[in-house]
Design a protein around this motif. Structure first.
Motif, mmCIF file in Angstrom:
data_model
loop_
_atom_site.group_PDB
_atom_site.id
_atom_site.type_symbol
_atom_site.label_atom_id
_atom_site.label_comp_id
_atom_site.label_asym_id
_atom_site.label_seq_id
_atom_site.Cartn_x
_atom_site.Cartn_y
_atom_site.Cartn_z
ATOM 1 N N VAL A 187 -5.225 -22.901 2.133
ATOM 2 C CA VAL A 187 -6.743 -22.495 2.846
ATOM 3 C C VAL A 187 -5.727 -21.527 3.970
ATOM 4 N N ARG A 188 -5.577 -22.314 4.886
ATOM 5 C CA ARG A 188 -5.439 -21.935 6.323
ATOM 6 C C ARG A 188 -3.787 -22.431 6.795
ATOM 7 N N LEU A 189 -2.774 -21.222 6.929
ATOM 8 C CA LEU A 189 -1.087 -22.152 7.373
ATOM 9 C C LEU A 189 -1.476 -23.255 8.422
ATOM 10 N N SER A 190 -1.525 -24.266 8.654
ATOM 11 C CA SER A 190 -1.570 -25.044 9.832
ATOM 12 C C SER A 190 0.040 -25.989 9.988
ATOM 13 N N ARG A 191 -0.321 -27.064 10.354
ATOM 14 C CA ARG A 191 1.006 -26.730 11.840
ATOM 15 C C ARG A 191 1.674 -28.017 10.819
ATOM 16 N N GLY A 192 1.019 -28.828 10.040
ATOM 17 C CA GLY A 192 1.048 -29.783 8.805
ATOM 18 C C GLY A 192 1.646 -28.998 7.822
ATOM 19 N N VAL A 193 1.048 -27.935 7.191
ATOM 20 C CA VAL A 193 1.423 -26.905 5.959
ATOM 21 C C VAL A 193 2.733 -26.345 6.497
ATOM 22 N N LEU A 194 3.196 -25.483 7.430
ATOM 23 C CA LEU A 194 4.696 -25.317 7.802
ATOM 24 C C LEU A 194 5.425 -26.173 7.453
ATOM 25 N N ALA A 195 5.502 -27.020 8.124
ATOM 26 C CA ALA A 195 6.106 -28.340 8.258
ATOM 27 C C ALA A 195 6.168 -28.998 6.495
ATOM 28 N N ALA A 196 5.775 -28.823 5.688
ATOM 29 C CA ALA A 196 6.063 -29.477 4.718
ATOM 30 C C ALA A 196 6.892 -27.808 4.291
ATOM 31 N N VAL A 197 6.183 -26.664 4.046
ATOM 32 C CA VAL A 197 6.788 -25.721 3.997
ATOM 33 C C VAL A 197 8.467 -25.978 3.907
ATOM 34 N N ALA A 198 8.314 -25.290 4.950
ATOM 35 C CA ALA A 198 9.649 -25.472 6.010
ATOM 36 C C ALA A 198 10.394 -26.612 5.107
ATOM 37 N N GLY A 199 10.592 -28.112 4.929
ATOM 38 C CA GLY A 199 11.004 -29.343 4.449
ATOM 39 C C GLY A 199 11.089 -28.825 2.919
ATOM 40 N N LEU A 240 0.704 -34.722 7.644
ATOM 41 C CA LEU A 240 0.166 -33.749 8.804
ATOM 42 C C LEU A 240 -1.112 -32.933 8.534
ATOM 43 N N SER A 241 -0.522 -33.177 7.273
ATOM 44 C CA SER A 241 -2.222 -31.806 5.937
ATOM 45 C C SER A 241 -2.853 -32.767 5.804
ATOM 46 N N LEU A 242 -2.639 -33.930 5.473
ATOM 47 C CA LEU A 242 -4.118 -34.512 5.073
ATOM 48 C C LEU A 242 -4.459 -35.257 5.904
ATOM 49 N N LEU A 243 -3.958 -35.519 7.304
ATOM 50 C CA LEU A 243 -5.044 -36.028 7.957
ATOM 51 C C LEU A 243 -5.764 -34.406 8.965
ATOM 52 N N GLU A 244 -5.317 -33.491 8.846
ATOM 53 C CA GLU A 244 -5.934 -32.001 8.653
ATOM 54 C C GLU A 244 -7.185 -31.669 7.713
ATOM 55 N N GLU A 245 -6.635 -32.165 7.141
ATOM 56 C CA GLU A 245 -8.002 -32.270 5.829
ATOM 57 C C GLU A 245 -8.782 -32.870 5.346
ATOM 58 N N HIS A 246 -8.637 -34.205 6.057
ATOM 59 C CA HIS A 246 -9.336 -34.753 6.353
ATOM 60 C C HIS A 246 -10.488 -34.834 7.616
ATOM 61 N N VAL A 247 -10.085 -34.218 8.395
ATOM 62 C CA VAL A 247 -10.769 -34.287 10.170
ATOM 63 C C VAL A 247 -11.627 -32.786 9.937
#
Length: 418
Positions: A187-199, A240-247
Motif C-alpha cells: 500500500v505504501r513504500l514504508s521503511r520496512g517494505v524498502l528494507a525487505a525489498v532490498a533484502g 518492521l513492516s508487520l509492526l507498521e501495519e499493526h500500528v
C-alpha cells in the motif's frame, strides 16, 4: 553435526515463534511469509547434518536446496497476493513443478541432460497459462509468467551442461520476482517494505555473485556471513513492516467506526478543527450537516438490530456518493451522521447537495429480501455566517436537525430557521 549453523537455527526459531502472535493480529495474509521462514529453518537444519560423503550427504543437500526453493516460492506467492489474491493453487503448482524437478535432477547420478532440458522447458507453463486463461491475467500473473518465460529461454542453452547454475538462477529469479511483487503490491513504500525489498534483491543477486566468485577464486568461497546478510535484512524488513501495519491498523480502528468504516466522532472533530482554521485563513465558507435517520428505533424494534446495522451501512455508502475528496462524512452516533463540506459556494449550492443526499437515502433499501423505506432529517449550519467556532457550529446544526424532525421529518433545515 555442523555446529556452525546453530546460531542461524536458534535465531530463526526465535523469530518464527516470537512473532507468531503478531502475525495473528495483523492477519492471515502474512502467514505464507512465515511458512517460507519455516522452510529456511529446515534448510539450516539440513545443512547442519550434511556430513560430506555418502547418500546421506546427498539427501540432506537436496533437502536444503528444496527448502530454500520452497521458501522462495512461498515469498513469490505471498508477494503476488498482496493486497488481494491473484495467484491461485494452479499457478503455484505450475511454478513449483519445474523448480523442484530441475533442482532434484542436479543430484541424479548419472546426469540426465535430456530431463534437465525438459525441466527448464516447464518454466514456460505459467506463460502458457496466462495466454490461455484470460480471467487470470492480473498484473502479478503477467509479471510471473514473463519472468519465467524469459528465464526458460535464457537458460535453455546451458540446461544440459550446467544444472547447478540453472538451480542457482532459479533461486535468483524467484527472490528478485518476489521483491518486485512485494514492492508493487504494498500500500505504501514504508521503511520496512524498502528494507525487505532490498533484502530480497540482495538475496536473489547473491547466487550469481557467488557463482562468479567461485569461478574467479576456486577453493576460496566467500564469507558465509556476508552471503547471508540479505536474509537478515529481509527478516528486519518483515518485522518492521508487520509492526507498521499493526500500528496503522490500530490507529485506524481508533479513528473509524467499525460498522460503517466511516470516520468516528474523534476523527471528525480533529478534521473540523483543521478545516475551520484553513477556511478562516482563506476566507472561505464551510458547512456542517447533522443527518439523522427518521424512525430508526421503530426499524430496529420491528426488523431487529442486524437489519438496522445493514441499513446504516447502506446509508453510509449512499451519503458518501455526494462527498468530494475535501469533504468528510462521519458516523457520530447510533443513527446519526455528520458531514463537513468545504468550499461551499452559497446556500443554493448546499441545498442542492443536501437534497441529493435525501433523495439517495429515500430509495428503499433491500434487507433480507424486504424493501425498507428510509427517511432522513438534515440540519445545516454555516461558518462563519451562523457560527465561527466549532462547538457552536455543531450545536446549531444539531438544533436545526431536531427542528426538521419536529416538523415531521424527511426535511432539511438551516440554523436559525423557525
Amino acid at each position: 553435526m555442523d555446529l556452525e549453523y546453530l546460531p542461524d537455527i536458534f535465531s530463526l526459531a526465535v523469530f518464527i515463534v516470537g512473532f507468531r502472535p503478531l502475525v495473528r493480529r495483523v492477519g492471515a495474509h502474512v502467514n505464507l511469509w512465515f511458512v517460507g521462514w519455516g522452510f529456511i529453518l529446515i534448510h539450516f537444519i539440513a545443512l547442519s547434518f550434511a556430513v560430506p560423503g555418502g547418500w546421506f550427504h546427498t539427501a540432506t543437500s537436496l533437502t536444503a536446496l528444496w527448502a530454500t526453493q520452497a521458501c522462495a516460492l512461498c515469498f513469490v506467492v505471498a508477494a503476488a497476493n498482496m493486497p488481494t489474491p491473484h495467484v491461485g493453487p494452479l499457478l503455484t503448482v505450475e511454478l513449483a513443478v519445474p523448480v523442484l524437478f530441475q533442482s532434484g535432477l542436479v543430484f541424479v547420478q548419472p546426469p540426465r541432460p535430456d530431463l534437465q532440458f525438459i525441466a527448464v522447458g516447464l518454466f514456460l507453463l505459467p506463460a502458457l497459462h496466462v495466454l490461455l486463461v484470460k480471467k487470470d491475467r492480473s498484473r502479478s500473473m503477467i509479471v510471473l509468467s514473463l519472468a519465467c518465460g524469459m528465464f526458460a529461454l535464457i537458460v535453455l542453452p546451458i540446461a544440459r551442461t550446467r544444472p547447478l547454475v540453472v538451480a542457482d538462477g532459479t533461486l535468483a529469479l524467484l527472490f528478485l520476482t518476489s521483491a518486485y511483487l512485494y514492492a508493487a503490491g504494498s500500500v505504501r513504500l514504508s521503511r520496512g517494505v524498502l528494507a525487505a525489498v532490498a533484502g530480497l534483491v540482495g538475496w536473489g543477486l547473491s547466487y550469481p555473485i557467488v557463482d562468479v566468485w567461485l569461478r574467479l577464486h576456486p577453493g576460496h568461497p566467500p564469507d558465509r556471513s556476508l552471503v547471508e546478510l540479505p536474509q537478515y535484512l529481509v527478516v528486519a524488513g518483515i518485522i518492521l513492516s508487520l509492526l507498521e501495519e499493526h500500528v496503522l491498523r490500530t490507529e485506524r480502528m481508533a479513528m473509524h467506526d467499525p460498522l460503517t468504516d466511516l470516520p468516528n466522532r474523534r476523527l471528525f472533530e480533529e478534521r473540523l478543527v483543521s478545516t475551520m482554521a484553513d477556511a478562516r485563513a482563506a476566507g472561505t465558507t464551510i458547512a456542517c450537516l447533522v443527518i439523522d435517520v427518521d424512525n430508526f428505533k421503530t426499524i430496529n424494534d420491528t426488523l431487529g438490530h442486524s437489519a438496522g446495522d445493514q441499513l446504516l451501512r447502506a446509508l453510509a455508502v449512499r451519503l458518501s456518493w455526494h462527498m468530494s475528496p475535501r469533504d468528510i462524512l462521519a458516523r457520530t452516533g447510533g443513527d446519526e451522521f455528520t458531514a463537513l463540506l468545504a468550499g461551499v459556494n452559497d446556500e443554493n449550492h448546499l441545498r442542492f447537495i443536501a437534497s441529493a443526499m435525501m433523495s439517495a437515502a429515500s430509495v428503499p433499501i433491500s434487507i433480507d429480501g424486504q424493501a425498507v423505506d428510509v427517511r432522513i432529517s438534515v440540519g445545516i449550519a454555516f461558518s462563519p455566517d451562523h457560527a465561527d467556532d466549532i462547538e457552536s457550529l455543531r450545536r446549531l446544526a444539531d438544533e436545526a436537525m431536531y427542528s426538521a424532525k419536529r416538523r415531521g421529518g424527511s426535511l432539511l433545515a438551516f440554523a436559525g430557521e423557525d
